[in-house]
Design a protein around this motif. Structure first.
Motif, mmCIF file in Angstrom:
data_model
loop_
_atom_site.group_PDB
_atom_site.id
_atom_site.type_symbol
_atom_site.label_atom_id
_atom_site.label_comp_id
_atom_site.label_asym_id
_atom_site.label_seq_id
_atom_site.Cartn_x
_atom_site.Cartn_y
_atom_site.Cartn_z
ATOM 1 N N VAL A 17 -30.848 -22.034 -50.762
ATOM 2 C CA VAL A 17 -31.979 -21.104 -50.874
ATOM 3 C C VAL A 17 -33.015 -21.630 -51.867
ATOM 4 N N ALA A 21 -36.869 -22.581 -50.993
ATOM 5 C CA ALA A 21 -37.970 -21.894 -51.678
ATOM 6 C C ALA A 21 -38.919 -22.901 -52.323
ATOM 7 N N CYS A 22 -38.363 -23.921 -52.991
ATOM 8 C CA CYS A 22 -39.218 -24.928 -53.631
ATOM 9 C C CYS A 22 -40.020 -25.707 -52.603
ATOM 10 N N TYR A 25 -42.813 -23.482 -51.179
ATOM 11 C CA TYR A 25 -43.880 -23.275 -52.164
ATOM 12 C C TYR A 25 -44.752 -24.521 -52.294
#
Length: 213
Positions: A17, A21-22, A25
């Protein structure tokens, strides 16, 4: 030789996860900037107000807001924020690009400001991509083993000396000339009874007594 399990388990959910997410982004910031750098309108940005703070090395860096004027003079945007940081207040206009007259950010023309975050995003995606691929492969292996041998469906792929035959391959052996003595015959077959073809032959010798005259 059977393939070993990849080792992907529930405890890897948090790194997966975080990596996703990184990566998302980084791409959400870099992709719009790259599109503006490739297709945007070039012009000049004049700083009017800057906010300063110290970085991790104690050096001053600031973000500036001001006005943007297209190179052909077709439009001017005020106020507009310039992406990137300045180490000192720019006294002269600097080159920037915008997506159009309604843009709210002016981006620098240097492609490295977009490609570097995209590279970091790809790196962040590496572990989740490997983990999800390995987990999918393990699930497919379990389904294959369940079809080939239902009793071993819950065993790990490298469980002991068990060798699971490929799906669709014949796993039954027929009793042939080399069958082991005493082995049980296949279901539905009639056990063969050994027949004795050789009958001991009795040779009778009749002896006739000789009479001497």
């Amino acid at each position: 030789m059977t393939r070993k399990s990849s080792g992907v388990d529930v405890q890897h959910a948090i790194p997966i996860v975080i990596g996703l997410a990184c990566g998302i982004y980084a791409f959400s910031l870099a992709v719009p900037r790259l599109v503006t750098q490739l297709t945007g309108v070039e012009g000049s940005f004049r700083a009017e107000h800057c906010t300063w703070e110290l970085d991790s090395e104690g050096e001053a860096q600031g973000e500036c807001e001001g006005s943007f004027t297209a190179s052909d003079g077709s439009f001017t945007i005020r106020p507009i924020e310039s992406e990137g940081v300045f180490h000192s207040r720019p006294q002269e206009p600097v080159t920037r690009l915008v997506g159009g007259p309604s843009a709210d950010k002016a981006v620098p023309p240097d492609l490295a400001t977009s490609l570097v975050p995209m590279g970091l995003g790809l790196t962040a995606f590496a572990f989740p991509a490997w983990a999800l691929t390995a987990a999918t492969r393990d699930a497919a292996e379990r389904r294959r083993r369940r079809r080939a041998w239902p009793a071993a469906a819950d065993l790990p792929p490298n469980f002991g000396p068990v060798r699971i035959p490929p799906a669709g391959s014949g796993t039954e052996t027929s009793a042939g000339p080399s069958a082991t003595v005493g082995a049980e015959p296949p279901v539905g077959s009639t056990p063969s009874t050994p027949s004795t073809s050789s009958t001991p032959s009795t040779s009778s010798t009749s002896s006739t007594p000789k009479h001497h005259s």
